[in-house]
Each structure stands twice: as C-alpha cells, then as structure tokens.
Design a protein around this motif. Structure first.
Motif, mmCIF file in Angstrom:
data_model
loop_
_atom_site.group_PDB
_atom_site.id
_atom_site.type_symbol
_atom_site.label_atom_id
_atom_site.label_comp_id
_atom_site.label_asym_id
_atom_site.label_seq_id
_atom_site.Cartn_x
_atom_site.Cartn_y
_atom_site.Cartn_z
ATOM 1 N N ASP A 193 0.805 -1.221 -0.176
ATOM 2 C CA ASP A 193 0.011 -0.063 0.201
ATOM 3 C C ASP A 193 0.886 1.231 -0.010
ATOM 4 O OD1 ASP A 193 0.988 -0.205 2.549
ATOM 5 O OD2 ASP A 193 -0.609 0.637 3.349
ATOM 6 N N PHE A 194 2.217 1.026 0.067
ATOM 7 C CA PHE A 194 2.959 2.522 0.319
ATOM 8 C C PHE A 194 2.967 3.089 -0.996
ATOM 9 C CE2 PHE A 194 6.896 4.648 -0.806
ATOM 10 C CZ PHE A 194 6.949 5.388 0.452
ATOM 11 N N LYS A 195 2.580 4.422 -0.799
ATOM 12 C CA LYS A 195 2.502 5.549 -1.993
ATOM 13 C C LYS A 195 3.544 6.352 -1.619
ATOM 14 C CE LYS A 195 -2.363 4.514 -2.778
ATOM 15 N NZ LYS A 195 -3.659 5.190 -3.043
ATOM 16 N N ARG A 196 3.568 7.126 -0.653
ATOM 17 C CA ARG A 196 4.683 8.360 -0.272
ATOM 18 C C ARG A 196 4.979 8.611 1.057
ATOM 19 N NH1 ARG A 196 1.391 12.749 1.450
ATOM 20 N NH2 ARG A 196 -0.663 12.466 1.184
ATOM 21 N N VAL A 197 5.883 9.364 1.434
ATOM 22 C CA VAL A 197 5.891 9.679 2.827
ATOM 23 C C VAL A 197 5.418 11.467 2.844
ATOM 24 C CG1 VAL A 197 7.761 10.398 4.497
ATOM 25 C CG2 VAL A 197 8.036 8.227 3.248
ATOM 26 N N THR A 198 4.731 11.489 3.879
ATOM 27 C CA THR A 198 4.366 12.885 4.285
ATOM 28 C C THR A 198 5.137 13.626 5.184
ATOM 29 O OG1 THR A 198 1.844 12.110 4.081
ATOM 30 C CG2 THR A 198 2.520 14.105 5.472
ATOM 31 N N LYS A 199 5.614 14.951 4.845
ATOM 32 C CA LYS A 199 6.464 15.610 5.465
ATOM 33 C C LYS A 199 6.049 15.883 7.030
ATOM 34 C CE LYS A 199 8.904 18.070 1.775
ATOM 35 N NZ LYS A 199 9.195 19.345 1.049
ATOM 36 N N VAL A 200 6.733 15.932 7.865
ATOM 37 C CA VAL A 200 6.429 16.275 9.210
ATOM 38 C C VAL A 200 7.347 17.096 9.996
ATOM 39 C CG1 VAL A 200 5.309 13.824 9.637
ATOM 40 C CG2 VAL A 200 7.652 14.250 10.097
ATOM 41 N N ARG A 201 6.911 18.095 10.744
ATOM 42 C CA ARG A 201 7.886 18.962 11.403
ATOM 43 C C ARG A 201 7.450 18.725 13.090
ATOM 44 N NH1 ARG A 201 5.809 24.039 12.711
ATOM 45 N NH2 ARG A 201 3.780 24.529 11.641
ATOM 46 N N ALA A 202 8.481 19.204 13.795
ATOM 47 C CA ALA A 202 8.210 18.955 15.361
ATOM 48 C C ALA A 202 7.857 20.064 16.200
ATOM 49 C CB ALA A 202 9.486 18.292 15.933
ATOM 50 N N GLU A 203 7.213 20.005 17.011
ATOM 51 C CA GLU A 203 7.090 21.189 18.061
ATOM 52 C C GLU A 203 8.249 21.024 19.029
ATOM 53 O OE1 GLU A 203 2.598 22.361 18.516
ATOM 54 O OE2 GLU A 203 3.081 20.926 19.968
ATOM 55 N N ASP A 204 9.110 20.529 18.833
ATOM 56 C CA ASP A 204 10.474 20.153 19.808
ATOM 57 C C ASP A 204 11.111 21.317 19.841
ATOM 58 O OD1 ASP A 204 13.289 19.155 20.112
ATOM 59 O OD2 ASP A 204 12.095 17.553 20.987
ATOM 60 N N ALA A 205 11.494 21.537 20.879
ATOM 61 C CA ALA A 205 12.330 22.780 21.370
ATOM 62 C C ALA A 205 13.596 23.140 20.324
ATOM 63 C CB ALA A 205 12.644 22.857 22.655
ATOM 64 N N ARG A 206 14.371 21.935 20.228
ATOM 65 C CA ARG A 206 15.820 22.087 19.737
ATOM 66 C C ARG A 206 15.420 22.290 18.144
ATOM 67 N NH1 ARG A 206 16.981 16.638 22.753
ATOM 68 N NH2 ARG A 206 14.645 16.579 22.643
ATOM 69 N N ARG A 207 14.177 22.196 17.447
ATOM 70 C CA ARG A 207 13.946 22.695 15.923
ATOM 71 C C ARG A 207 14.470 23.876 15.964
ATOM 72 N NH1 ARG A 207 9.835 25.285 13.986
ATOM 73 N NH2 ARG A 207 8.681 24.871 15.692
ATOM 74 N N GLY A 208 13.966 24.989 16.876
ATOM 75 C CA GLY A 208 14.513 26.543 16.913
ATOM 76 C C GLY A 208 16.026 26.812 16.910
ATOM 77 N N GLN A 209 16.685 25.856 17.328
ATOM 78 C CA GLN A 209 18.113 26.310 17.467
ATOM 79 C C GLN A 209 18.465 26.696 16.033
ATOM 80 O OE1 GLN A 209 20.417 23.375 19.407
ATOM 81 N NE2 GLN A 209 18.785 23.101 21.040
ATOM 82 N N ALA A 210 18.271 25.849 14.990
ATOM 83 C CA ALA A 210 18.516 26.195 13.579
ATOM 84 C C ALA A 210 17.757 26.715 12.600
ATOM 85 C CB ALA A 210 19.147 24.800 13.316
ATOM 86 N N GLY A 211 16.386 26.673 12.873
ATOM 87 C CA GLY A 211 15.148 27.180 11.975
ATOM 88 C C GLY A 211 14.622 28.212 12.424
ATOM 89 N N VAL A 212 13.917 28.820 11.384
ATOM 90 C CA VAL A 212 13.016 29.996 11.532
ATOM 91 C C VAL A 212 11.576 29.748 11.318
ATOM 92 C CG1 VAL A 212 12.590 32.447 10.568
ATOM 93 C CG2 VAL A 212 14.860 31.559 10.946
ATOM 94 N N VAL A 213 10.660 30.022 12.045
ATOM 95 C CA VAL A 213 9.523 29.660 11.594
ATOM 96 C C VAL A 213 8.617 30.979 11.537
ATOM 97 C CG1 VAL A 213 9.292 27.390 12.748
ATOM 98 C CG2 VAL A 213 8.743 29.496 14.225
ATOM 99 N N THR A 214 7.551 30.915 10.603
ATOM 100 C CA THR A 214 6.666 32.267 10.392
ATOM 101 C C THR A 214 5.565 32.005 11.631
ATOM 102 O OG1 THR A 214 5.469 31.084 8.741
ATOM 103 C CG2 THR A 214 7.228 32.698 8.173
ATOM 104 N N GLY A 215 4.820 33.159 11.645
ATOM 105 C CA GLY A 215 3.771 33.291 12.496
ATOM 106 C C GLY A 215 2.511 32.238 12.150
ATOM 107 N N ASP A 216 2.414 32.080 10.784
ATOM 108 C CA ASP A 216 1.292 31.284 10.440
ATOM 109 C C ASP A 216 1.703 29.746 10.781
ATOM 110 O OD1 ASP A 216 3.114 31.337 8.356
ATOM 111 O OD2 ASP A 216 2.024 31.131 6.726
ATOM 112 N N GLU A 217 3.068 29.320 10.734
ATOM 113 C CA GLU A 217 3.469 28.052 11.015
ATOM 114 C C GLU A 217 3.491 27.925 12.530
ATOM 115 O OE1 GLU A 217 6.719 26.722 7.795
ATOM 116 O OE2 GLU A 217 7.403 28.624 9.244
#
Length: 482
Positions: free
Chosen positions: A454-478
């Motif tokens: 049944d495999f078709k694709r992988v869906t992109k996911v992102r974390a609410e994990d605090a360590r994501r903020g060390q390297a990334g920028v998020v916009t207000g709508d995200e």
C-alpha cells in the motif's frame, strides 16, 4: 344681455415639494462605511488623542545613558523586550489560581530582540536564551556599587548586576545590533493585555504538564485567558529541553497574539485600542522614546499584518552545557549561524528569505531524533530503498541500509517499536499515513518500518520540539494554530 364672462378655471393644486427620498443603504455598505470612518479617524490622529494621558503611567528609565561605541544605526526599529516577574498589582486570588506565589525577584527570564522592518510590513523576533554565555563590559554593580571589569556571566545575570543599561550594553556587544528601544513587561501587564484582547488560541500536539506552574493542557486547541497564558509561557519543567522548550512556546504565544490583534479589529477601533494600550503601559518600564505615540504608530502600521508577517527564531546554539568556572553550565552560541541572524536584523532583511510556509504535519518528536530501519515486505524490487530515501529526505535518521523482510507478502505498511519509544512511533506513523503500528517489547530505540504493497509516499512532518528552533526560523502562520 351679454353673457358674463366665465371665471377662469382654478389652476391645478400643486403639492408642496418634498426632499428627494434617499434609498436606504444596505447593511453591508453601512458596515463598510463605519470601518472606513474608523480607519480615517485613526489615520487622522484620534488614536493619539485617546491615549494621550497614558504617558504618565509609564515607569521611565534611561537604558542608553552615557553609552559609547554603540553599533551603527540600521534600518527598521529594534526593541529589546525583557520579561520580569513583577506581580505587585495582581490580586492574592489570582496569584493562588495561577501559582504565582513567592516574592518577586525582579529577575529577567525572557529576553527577545523584536525587529520591525522599515516598511512596517514584517516583524522578526529573535529569542536570547537566559543561560547564554555572555561577556559583559566594565560596569558598576547597581546593588553593591562595586566596579566590575569585563567578565563572563550568564546573559540574565547582566540585569541583576547592572539593570537595563548593562543588559542593553551586553546584548549590543554580543549581537552588534543597535537597540532603539527598551521595553520591560511584568506579570501584571502580560495578564491584562491578553485579557483585553479576549485571550489567545494555543495548539499543542501533546499534553503539557508542569508541576511548578501547574500548567495542565491536554493535546489539542485551547483558548487561554491572561493567567493561563502566563502559565503557558513560564513553564520550563515540561521536558528535558527546559528553557529552549519554553522559548518555543513563547514564540507560539506571540504568533497567537499577533493573530488575535490583527483579526479582532482592535487596531482599527480607537476605544478598544485605548484599552489594550492602557493594559500594556499600566505596568511597564520603558525608555523615554517608547510611549503611547509609538504604540499607536506601530498599531496603525500593523493594521495589515497577518500571522505570516511575523517570523521567529532562537539564537542557534553551538554547544549545550558549556561549563564556565564560577558560573556553571551555559549555552554557547554558534558563531556563524547566529551572525547570519543578527546580520539580517542589521540589514533589515527577513531571517529566512524566500522561505515558503511549511505544509508539514506537526508531530511531537523531531524526525531527526528518530532512528529507523526499513525493510521491504513485498516482492517489488527496490521498494525498501525508495522508502528509506523518502524517510531520510523528510529528516528521519534512517540506517541507509534497507533489508528484505522475512514476510514478502505484506499488504499494509507496518511500524514496530519498543513501548518506551511510543512518541517516536506516533511521529513516524504521521509520516506514513495508512500504516499500522505494533509495540514489540525489547526492540530498543531503533524503529522498524516494513513497507507494504500500500506504500505510496512519505508525508513531511515537523516537530514542536524545542531543538528545532536552534537552527530554524518559523513564520507566525506556522507557529500559530492551523
């Protein structure tokens, strides 16, 4: 006899003239006219008029006194936003309800640089961890009067030693960003402002519990009042990420606050804007140049803001737990990555230019923290490699060496995991919609994906994990609720 002349006929009666009847405007037109009138009045300066008397309520300080060798002035406006634990005007009942007990220490637990672009179309917020390794310039201790040479300390200790002035000097020395205004907000101002706006909406993908603040939010969407929002942004005992996790929640709160202010019409309603301004200014400390007029100007400029107009980042950390003799464990900034962020502020540029809003599904655990072994459960050649590559491209820490499963007739993709890694399994399952999961005791930290037909694709996911903020920028709508 001649016939007498007939009387001329009576002229027709003329009805008195009436003013022309005006057609009644439809309600939508009246609402539009009313809205435009409010906007025009605000533009004409009525906003300034309704907040004229608030300047006297502001506790004025001079954080820039006698400062020399400051960074060059850039475009836009930089505000150093500092949060303290002042609570003098909060009732005893509220202190008990929101667990604000204990005497205030006038500590600074929150520090952010808020950059408003020159065209007033973008707000960039950079969080500065309170435990950041810092080097302060020479100064006089505001408590003891002792003269200090330049020395190392944690960033929040600059406030304790030298108040707002030393805090500004230290931040400018570390970032080379010139601070234009200083705004210090305490618990009272925070609560009142949120309540005046009618609360904020916060989302979380996992339950949030903190034994110290007594925050207790189940997974889902919540409308928080001022006291509850304060619990949300203060909590730092939810997970092992402590302050880094808390800064992520503070950023999400600010995104929700922007969304609330811009969608509720408060910026176009002079009377409501007056109430919000009074709540903000009722218990703050600020420099002489930051007052009601400045807030009105910013409010008017932000009338077209949306959540996507704001962006949030945390200073990238190069080394966690950096030990300093006599100070303890600190957070050492990543010099190159942090310089890119501060250069963007100095040059009035977006923190992440041309970054398209992420459509990734929110998950609890960051995919980078999840180790995955892929197996091909079908007779289709190369399926295991395709699944491994797709998961790796999404951020999962795959082994890079897919195998063939014992059972090559798997119809539905299966995820197996050790019960101790159930949160990671849920994040992986979100990336493989339609898959099923099974707990296997003793499997260990590596999760297994057996790819089915049944495999078709992988869906992109992102974390609410605090360590994501060390390297990334998020916009207000995200950062805000979907």
């Amino acid at each position: 006899m001649p016939t007498p002349p007939r009387r001329p006929p009576h002229p027709p009666r003329q009805r008195p003239s009436r003013p022309p009847v005006r057609r009644k405007r439809p309600r939508w037109a009246m609402r539009m006219v009313t809205s435009l009138s409010v906007a025009v009045l605000a533009a004409a300066g009525i906003g300034h008029a309704v907040v004229t008397g608030f300047d006297a309520d502001i506790d004025r300080i001079d954080p820039f006194k006698d400062m020399k060798n400051r960074p060059a002035q850039g475009d836009g406006m930089n505000v150093l936003l500092v949060g303290t634990d002042g609570r003098e005007r909060i009732s005893r009942a509220e202190r008990a309800k929101y667990h604000l007990g204990g005497p205030p220490c006038r500590c600074t637990d929150t520090m952010m640089i808020v950059h408003i672009s020159q065209d007033r179309k973008r707000a960039s917020v950079v969080s500065l961890p309170r435990d950041s390794y810092a080097e302060t310039p020479a100064h006089t201790d505001r408590t003891t009067g002792e003269r200090h040479r330049p020395h190392a300390l944690k960033l929040n200790a600059a406030y304790a030693e030298g108040g707002p002035q030393l805090t500004v000097r230290t931040v400018e020395n570390m970032t080379r960003v010139k601070i234009d205004h200083y705004l210090e907000i305490d618990f009272t101002s925070f609560i009142r402002t949120v309540d005046e706006l009618g609360g904020v909406r916060i989302c979380t993908v996992r339950p949030l519990k903190d034994s110290y603040t007594r925050l207790n939010l189940p997974a889902g969407t919540h409308d928080l009042n001022g006291g509850q929002a304060l619990q949300y942004v203060r909590s730092r005992n939810i997970d092992g990420a402590a302050d880094l996790s808390r800064m992520q929640r503070q950023q999400r709160f600010l995104a929700a606050l922007v969304e609330r202010a811009t969608s509720s019409g408060v910026l176009l309603n002079p009377m409501k804007f007056r109430d919000v301004t009074q709540a903000v200014l009722g218990s703050v400390r600020a420099d002489k140049g930051f007052g009601p007029d400045k807030l009105v100007d910013l409010g008017w400029a932000m009338r077209n803001f949306s959540p996507s107009s704001s962006e949030f980042a945390t200073v990238p950390i190069g080394r966690m737990g950096f030990p300093v003799k006599g100070i303890g464990s600190t957070l050492k900034w990543d010099a190159k990555k942090s310089e890119r962020i501060f250069r963007a502020l100095r040059e009035d540029k977006p923190l992440a230019p041309h970054q398209a809003p992420s459509k990734a599904v929110r998950v609890d655990v960051a995919p980078q923290q999840i180790r995955v072994q892929v197996e091909n459960g079908t007779a289709t050649p190369g399926l295991g490699r395709r699944v491994d590559d797709a998961l790796s491209a999404t951020g999962f820490n795959t082994t890079g060496a897919p195998k063939n499963a014992r059972d090559r007739s798997v119809e539905r993709t299966l995820i197996t995991y050790d019960p101790g890694w159930d949160r990671s399994a849920k994040s992986l399952a979100a990336a493989l919609p339609g898959s099923r999961s099974r707990a296997v005791k003793g499997q260990g930290p590596t999760l297994k994906v057996i790819a089915g037909a049944d495999f078709k694709r992988v869906t992109k996911v992102r974390a609410e994990d605090a360590r994501r903020g060390q390297a990334g920028v998020v916009t207000g709508d995200e950062a805000a609720c979907p």
